[in-house]
Design a protein around this motif. Structure first.
Motif, PDB file in Angstrom:
ATOM      1  N   ASN A   1      -4.720   6.064  -1.742  1.00 36.31           N
ATOM      2  CA  ASN A   1      -3.840   6.907  -2.561  1.00 36.31           C
ATOM      3  C   ASN A   1      -4.241   8.373  -2.512  1.00 36.31           C
ATOM      4  N   MET A   2      -5.523   8.623  -2.260  1.00 37.20           N
ATOM      5  CA  MET A   2      -5.990  10.004  -2.145  1.00 37.20           C
ATOM      6  C   MET A   2      -5.694  10.592  -0.765  1.00 37.20           C
TER       7      MET A   2
ATOM      8  N   GLU B   1      -2.213  -3.679   1.119  1.00 36.01           N
ATOM      9  CA  GLU B   1      -2.203  -2.893   2.355  1.00 36.01           C
ATOM     10  C   GLU B   1      -1.342  -1.632   2.258  1.00 36.01           C
ATOM     11  N   SER B   2      -0.252  -1.673   1.513  1.00 38.33           N
ATOM     12  CA  SER B   2       0.650  -0.514   1.438  1.00 38.33           C
ATOM     13  C   SER B   2      -0.009   0.700   0.782  1.00 38.33           C
ATOM     14  N   TYR B   3      -1.094   0.475   0.059  1.00 38.25           N
ATOM     15  CA  TYR B   3      -1.811   1.586  -0.583  1.00 38.25           C
ATOM     16  C   TYR B   3      -2.737   2.318   0.389  1.00 38.25           C
ATOM     17  N   LEU B   4      -3.003   1.744   1.529  1.00 41.25           N
ATOM     18  CA  LEU B   4      -3.950   2.345   2.477  1.00 41.25           C
ATOM     19  C   LEU B   4      -3.226   3.340   3.379  1.00 41.25           C
ATOM     20  N   LYS B   5      -2.663   4.339   2.777  1.00 41.98           N
ATOM     21  CA  LYS B   5      -1.808   5.317   3.458  1.00 41.98           C
ATOM     22  C   LYS B   5      -2.515   5.983   4.645  1.00 41.98           C
ATOM     23  N   GLY B   6      -1.907   5.851   5.805  1.00 40.33           N
ATOM     24  CA  GLY B   6      -2.410   6.507   7.006  1.00 40.33           C
ATOM     25  C   GLY B   6      -3.539   5.787   7.706  1.00 40.33           C
ATOM     26  N   ALA B   7      -4.003   4.678   7.141  1.00 39.28           N
ATOM     27  CA  ALA B   7      -5.111   3.948   7.765  1.00 39.28           C
ATOM     28  C   ALA B   7      -4.579   2.909   8.740  1.00 39.28           C
ATOM     29  N   GLU B   8      -5.403   2.565   9.700  1.00 45.49           N
ATOM     30  CA  GLU B   8      -5.138   1.413  10.554  1.00 45.49           C
ATOM     31  C   GLU B   8      -5.690   0.211   9.782  1.00 45.49           C
ATOM     32  N   VAL B   9      -4.808  -0.617   9.269  1.00 45.34           N
ATOM     33  CA  VAL B   9      -5.214  -1.741   8.425  1.00 45.34           C
ATOM     34  C   VAL B   9      -5.550  -2.944   9.306  1.00 45.34           C
TER      35      VAL B   9
END
Length: 136
Positions: free
Chosen positions: A88-89, A104-112
């Motif tokens: 979120n940050m 997973e949708s909270y991990l903005k911009g990450a490769e999950v």
């Protein structure tokens, strides 16, 4: 961590030393957030569970410390639902991360990824433990 002789300070962001976690688990923190000198710490570890992860996410002072740690490339770790705070940050952008399934949708911009734990630059994230079966 304590079994590995790593000094741990359990910190409460609720204004009380006793914190109720997921499943009404009671934890007695060592210190309140405002009583900690963060300059002497080398790592922040966010525990998982709800509503704890949401409480951590909403705490402006903690978010400021996380931002400072990230700028200094100090270690930031989180497990279960708590990687959502870093996501979120926006500080997981371009990094690999994991979290409890459904967050997973909270991990903005990450490769999950779908592995138990991953280290990516100064971040360590873990999925937590899902039950391999459904309880009645």
């Amino acid at each position: 961590m304590r079994r590995a002789d790593i000094e741990v300070v359990v910190v409460s962001v609720t204004g009380k030393l006793e914190v109720s976690g997921a499943h009404d688990l009671k934890v007695l923190a060592d210190k309140l957030f405002e009583d900690v000198d963060y300059n002497h710490l080398f790592m922040i570890v966010l525990p998982g569970g709800m509503p704890g992860a949401s409480n951590l996410n909403a705490h402006a002072g903690l978010r400021a410390q996380i931002k400072h740690f990230n700028t200094e490339k100090k270690l930031l770790a989180a497990i279960c639902a708590a990687p959502m705070v870093y996501g979120n940050m926006g500080i997981l952008e371009g990094k690999q991360a994991v979290c409890y399934p459904g967050f997973e949708s909270y991990l903005k911009g990450a490769e999950v990824l779908k592995v138990p734990v991953i280290e990516s630059e100064n971040f360590i994230t873990g999925r937590g433990r899902e039950l391999p079966f459904n309880l009645p």
